[in-house]
Design a protein around this motif. Structure first.
Motif, short mmCIF file in Angstrom:
data_model
loop_
_atom_site.label_atom_id
_atom_site.label_comp_id
_atom_site.label_asym_id
_atom_site.label_seq_id
_atom_site.Cartn_x
_atom_site.Cartn_y
_atom_site.Cartn_z
N LEU A 1 0.95 -1.25 -0.06
CA LEU A 1 0.05 -0.07 0.03
C LEU A 1 0.96 1.39 0.08
O LEU A 1 0.31 2.29 -0.47
CB LEU A 1 -0.99 -0.12 1.27
N ALA A 2 1.86 1.22 0.68
CA ALA A 2 2.79 2.34 0.73
C ALA A 2 3.47 2.45 -0.78
O ALA A 2 3.36 3.58 -1.42
CB ALA A 2 4.24 2.25 1.51
N GLY A 3 3.81 1.39 -1.31
CA GLY A 3 4.17 1.61 -2.91
C GLY A 3 3.06 2.16 -3.97
O GLY A 3 3.38 2.76 -4.86
N THR A 4 1.74 1.62 -3.59
CA THR A 4 0.78 2.05 -4.25
C THR A 4 0.39 3.62 -3.88
O THR A 4 0.20 4.37 -4.92
CB THR A 4 -0.56 1.29 -3.90
N SER A 5 0.71 4.02 -2.83
CA SER A 5 0.41 5.61 -2.71
C SER A 5 1.48 6.44 -3.34
O SER A 5 1.17 7.30 -4.03
CB SER A 5 0.64 5.44 -0.96
N ILE A 6 2.45 5.84 -3.47
CA ILE A 6 3.70 6.49 -4.20
C ILE A 6 3.29 6.70 -5.83
O ILE A 6 3.66 7.62 -6.35
CB ILE A 6 5.14 5.86 -3.82
N ALA A 7 2.72 5.21 -6.20
CA ALA A 7 2.67 5.20 -7.62
C ALA A 7 1.58 6.18 -8.13
O ALA A 7 1.41 6.51 -9.09
CB ALA A 7 2.18 3.80 -7.75
N ALA A 8 0.64 6.55 -6.93
CA ALA A 8 -0.52 7.65 -7.41
C ALA A 8 -0.11 8.98 -7.58
O ALA A 8 -0.57 9.86 -8.05
CB ALA A 8 -1.59 7.41 -6.33
N ILE A 9 1.48 9.29 -7.11
CA ILE A 9 1.85 10.68 -6.94
C ILE A 9 1.96 11.05 -8.41
O ILE A 9 1.44 12.20 -8.96
CB ILE A 9 2.85 10.99 -6.27
N PRO A 10 2.74 10.46 -9.43
CA PRO A 10 3.18 10.99 -10.74
C PRO A 10 1.61 11.01 -11.59
O PRO A 10 1.47 12.02 -12.57
CB PRO A 10 3.91 10.10 -11.50
N ILE A 11 0.67 10.36 -11.47
CA ILE A 11 -0.41 10.02 -12.03
C ILE A 11 -1.48 11.37 -11.71
O ILE A 11 -1.84 12.25 -12.57
CB ILE A 11 -1.41 9.14 -11.72
N SER A 12 -1.39 11.79 -10.41
CA SER A 12 -2.34 12.80 -10.13
C SER A 12 -1.34 14.06 -10.48
O SER A 12 -1.99 15.22 -10.91
CB SER A 12 -2.16 12.90 -8.52
N ALA A 13 -0.09 14.53 -10.39
CA ALA A 13 0.71 15.47 -11.05
C ALA A 13 0.41 15.73 -12.47
O ALA A 13 0.09 16.93 -12.95
CB ALA A 13 2.13 15.18 -10.62
N VAL A 14 0.43 14.57 -13.28
CA VAL A 14 0.07 14.79 -14.66
C VAL A 14 -1.27 15.32 -14.88
O VAL A 14 -1.32 16.15 -15.75
CB VAL A 14 0.36 13.53 -15.49
N PHE A 15 -2.17 14.80 -14.32
CA PHE A 15 -3.40 15.23 -14.49
C PHE A 15 -3.73 16.44 -13.93
O PHE A 15 -4.37 17.70 -14.65
CB PHE A 15 -4.55 14.16 -13.68
#
Length: 296
Positions: free
Chosen positions: A264-278
């Motif tokens: 879940l920690a890795g999943t949280s980190i993976a969501a950061i670039p997606i949110s930034a691009v959007f």
């Protein structure tokens, strides 16, 4: 005359007594719309909040009843587990590099192909475009074995180009750009040709600038597509130092024990670039989708 005045007064009093339902209806619609948006926001925000909170707890604490709703003290332990078990720092760089290169190259391919289908008239154009659109309905699993054999013959297995190359001409991306380019006024292109523009310069200087919303939409879609891709990188990547984030997180799931806190920690980190691009491209997103809906 007197009866006429009395009748007019009665109609005026009836109008004064009649309730004005227009504002009430408008207010009711506003409340209903606001409530619906609040529910939609909660449906999105609550799981994201729990994801971030759970990433700071251990696996045992995550499955407590009731589940934890405030941050815990195991975030650094989970990050250390990620780094030791999955080389997560390298994995993040792998995913970022692959997604950025794929977005740029696939964006160029889809834009050029969409421009060609929208602007030029050639024999078999509609049949070729229809054949390309079949890629939207053919399951991707059907092409896995042929693509794997092709990558093996090229000696590209366990390389980044094997992850990037097979999906550069993405049917949806070509369709989006073709529909957007079809909205370009032909007079604008003819004027550029009369001014002496070559075809490449006409594409870069005349056709591309009005397509910024559609290009932003395409960039978001391509980045998300590659960033979240799991099956194909899992097949062609062998070395754990070359894994992408979805593959690395899947590798943490063991037969006997799974560290859900680290996942879940890795999943949280993976969501950061997606949110930034959007967030960077969001103001172009809706207008780009609407541009893609224009019919020729």
């Amino acid at each position: 005359m007197t009866s006429t005045h009395s009748t007019a007064r009665r109609h005026a009093r009836s109008r004064d007594k009649a309730p004005d339902r227009g504002p009430n209806r408008h207010q009711g619609r506003s409340i209903l719309l606001t409530s619906g948006l609040a529910l939609a926001l909660a449906a999105v925000a609550v799981p994201l909040y729990w994801l971030v909170v759970a990433s700071t707890h251990s696996s045992q604490e995550i499955f407590d009843s009731p589940p934890p709703l405030v941050p815990g003290g195991h975030l650094m332990d989970n990050l250390n587990t990620l780094q030791e078990s999955a080389h997560f720092g390298r994995v993040i760089l792998n995913s970022l590099g692959i997604a950025i290169v794929y977005t740029l190259v696939a964006g160029a391919v889809c834009t050029l192909a969409g421009y060609g289908f929208a602007v030029y008239r050639f024999r078999g154009r509609e049949a070729l475009f229809g054949l390309l659109m079949l890629g939207l309905v053919v399951p991707a699993q059907i092409t896995l074995v042929p693509l794997f054999k092709m990558m093996a013959e090229l000696h590209w297995l366990n390389t980044y180009q094997a992850v990037i190359a097979p999906n550069l001409a993405l049917p949806f991306g070509i369709f989006l750009m073709r529909q957007s380019m079809a909205a370009l006024p032909k007079e604008l292109l003819d004027s550029g040709r009369m001014d002496g523009c070559g075809e490449l310069r006409l594409f870069l200087r005349v056709a591309l600038p009005p397509m910024r919303p559609a290009l932003a939409t395409l960039a978001i879609f391509l980045f998300l597509y590659q960033w979240n891709d799991f099956v194909w990188p899992l097949i062609v990547l062998r070395d754990d130092t070359s894994f992408t984030i979805p593959v690395a997180l899947a590798s943490l799931q063991g037969l006997d024990e799974t560290d859900f806190g680290a996942i879940l920690a890795g999943t949280s980190i993976a969501a950061i670039p997606i949110s930034a691009v959007f967030l960077v491209l969001q103001r172009h997103f809706v207008s780009g989708l609407l541009a893609g809906a224009v019919k020729e």
